[in-house]
Motif scaffolding. Structure first.
Motif, PDB file in Angstrom:
ATOM      1  N   SER A 264       0.831  -1.206   0.000  1.00 51.87           N
ATOM      2  CA  SER A 264       0.000   0.000   0.000  1.00 51.87           C
ATOM      3  C   SER A 264       0.862   1.250   0.000  1.00 51.87           C
ATOM      4  CB  SER A 264      -0.931  -0.007   1.214  1.00 51.87           C
ATOM      5  OG  SER A 264      -0.194  -0.133   2.423  1.00 51.87           O
ATOM      6  N   THR A 265       1.933   1.253   0.794  1.00 50.91           N
ATOM      7  CA  THR A 265       2.821   2.413   0.848  1.00 50.91           C
ATOM      8  C   THR A 265       3.504   2.631  -0.494  1.00 50.91           C
ATOM      9  OG1 THR A 265       3.209   2.030   3.200  1.00 50.91           O
ATOM     10  CG2 THR A 265       4.787   3.435   2.044  1.00 50.91           C
ATOM     11  N   VAL A 268       0.902   3.985  -3.145  1.00 50.68           N
ATOM     12  CA  VAL A 268       0.516   5.381  -2.904  1.00 50.68           C
ATOM     13  C   VAL A 268       1.637   6.305  -3.356  1.00 50.68           C
ATOM     14  CG1 VAL A 268       0.048   7.085  -1.106  1.00 50.68           C
ATOM     15  CG2 VAL A 268      -1.106   4.873  -1.055  1.00 50.68           C
ATOM     16  N   ARG A 269       2.867   5.929  -3.079  1.00 54.97           N
ATOM     17  CA  ARG A 269       4.012   6.746  -3.492  1.00 54.97           C
ATOM     18  C   ARG A 269       4.132   6.770  -5.016  1.00 54.97           C
ATOM     19  NH1 ARG A 269       7.752   4.081  -1.048  1.00 54.97           N
ATOM     20  NH2 ARG A 269       7.540   5.222   0.903  1.00 54.97           N
ATOM     21  N   SER A 272       1.521   8.964  -6.947  1.00 61.98           N
ATOM     22  CA  SER A 272       1.461  10.403  -6.688  1.00 61.98           C
ATOM     23  C   SER A 272       1.635  11.229  -7.957  1.00 61.98           C
ATOM     24  CB  SER A 272       2.526  10.792  -5.653  1.00 61.98           C
ATOM     25  OG  SER A 272       3.828  10.504  -6.150  1.00 61.98           O
ATOM     26  N   ALA A 299      -5.476   2.475  -1.119  1.00 62.83           N
ATOM     27  CA  ALA A 299      -5.440   3.289  -2.331  1.00 62.83           C
ATOM     28  C   ALA A 299      -6.641   4.223  -2.404  1.00 62.83           C
ATOM     29  CB  ALA A 299      -5.380   2.393  -3.562  1.00 62.83           C
ATOM     30  N   HIS A 302      -5.971   7.092   0.086  1.00 67.95           N
ATOM     31  CA  HIS A 302      -4.829   7.997  -0.042  1.00 67.95           C
ATOM     32  C   HIS A 302      -4.507   8.453  -1.460  1.00 67.95           C
ATOM     33  CE1 HIS A 302      -3.681   7.604   4.154  1.00 67.95           C
ATOM     34  NE2 HIS A 302      -3.789   6.292   4.053  1.00 67.95           N
ATOM     35  N   VAL A 303      -4.873   7.688  -2.480  1.00 64.12           N
ATOM     36  CA  VAL A 303      -4.447   8.011  -3.838  1.00 64.12           C
ATOM     37  C   VAL A 303      -5.346   9.076  -4.449  1.00 64.12           C
ATOM     38  CG1 VAL A 303      -4.250   7.082  -6.183  1.00 64.12           C
ATOM     39  CG2 VAL A 303      -3.347   5.795  -4.235  1.00 64.12           C
TER      40      VAL A 303
END
Length: 313
Positions: A264-265, A268-269, A272, A299, A302-303
């Protein structure tokens, strides 16, 4: 007849953004666009709630039905005007469907190329427990569902101009594919490659791995392999798996990314600066227990770019 790109609209800013994204996608795929508005003539009932047991007369039903149809017509007209202003070349039709929103959209989407829905994201435990129509559809649909945030515009899909200003005349940002090499599926990979091809964009394939714990090691597992070696093995595995897809899409530039950490991290990165993030969702053996999984939950939360959730067996 070609299956349409479909967008669910309810008058919200999120759904209008999804409709505009769907119009652009319909043009890219050379398919018609179908706008769908779902309404329920029992305004106090929620999705999945059973129909009342008491008989309802035609007179009792006709007034709210007429009001709902009028509201639906207004919602669809608003979306049509927005789309014709920004994407005049799209072949556009609309449809009203009756029923709880998630149920009606799921049924309508069965004949669609994909379904675009507005997404407000989730917030903390409340979002995870309660969810939304968009999340419910994404968790149950048998066709790809693309979730679009409020404010998404055509310029957001493209890299900035030389002076840093938004532009639609520049190339597309990367399409990002999140892949689990232990559960890689052709449907998800093909969707991502096709999305990149349609945009003439680079496809960035991301796999995140975590070192196994000593408890999880089985007979014959190597526990002492250092991290660079383990990362190299994952990289080779990813490259080998993508070989056939590179041959099928020779004009698509592919960037393979293998990182250590939570999936997930990493996604998301990577997303971006993406035009689209693609993730998979396994169709459950028991349809009564739909789920999108923790990575997709993260996602959605945060996305910021559009998120395609592609079901697979």
């Amino acid at each position: 007849m070609l299956s349409p790109v479909m967008a669910g609209v309810d008058g919200s800013a999120e759904s209008l953004a999804a409709a505009e994204w769907a119009a652009r996608e319909a043009v890219r795929r050379d398919r018609p666009l179908l706008l769908v508005h779902a309404w329920n003539w029992h305004p106090r009932r929620t999705d999945g709630e059973p129909s009342p047991k008491l008989p309802v007369s035609l007179e009792q039903k006709s007034a709210p039905v007429a009001a709902q149809r009028h509201l639906a017509r207004s919602v669809l007209r608003q979306a049509e005007e927005r789309i014709r202003a920004v994407t005049p070349g799209v072949c556009l039709t609309d449809e009203q469907v009756e029923g709880p929103a998630a149920v009606a959209l799921l049924k309508a989407a069965e004949q669609a190329e994909l379904l675009a829905l507005g997404s407000r994201g989730l917030s903390g435990f409340t979002g995870l427990l309660v969810g939304s129509v968009a999340l419910g559809v994404a968790a149950k649909a048998t066709r790809p569902v693309v979730l679009v945030r409020k404010g998404e515009e055509a310029e957001d899909e493209h890299v900035p101009a030389g002076d840093g200003s938004p532009s639609t005349r520049t190339g597309y940002r990367d399409v990002v594919l999140g892949i689990d090499l232990a559960d890689a599926c052709d449907e998800v990979i093909e969707f991502a490659f096709e999305a990149a091809r349609l945009r003439q964009a680079r496809l960035r394939v991301v796999h995140a791995w975590q070192p196994p714990s000593a408890i999880g090691l089985g007979p014959g597992d190597i526990a002492l392999v250092n991290e660079p070696q383990r990362a190299g093995e994952w990289q080779q595995f990813l490259s080998a798996m993508l070989t056939v897809w590179r041959e099928k899409y020779p004009e698509t530039d592919v960037l393979e990314t293998v990182v250590e950490g939570k999936a997930s991290t990493a996604l998301v990165r990577a997303a971006s600066a993406a035009s689209l993030l693609v993730v998979g969702r396994r169709l459950p053996e028991r349809p009564a227990i739909p789920r999108v999984g923790p990575v997709t939950h993260a996602a959605i939360h945060h996305v910021g770019c559009p998120l395609a959730v592609v079901p697979h067996l």
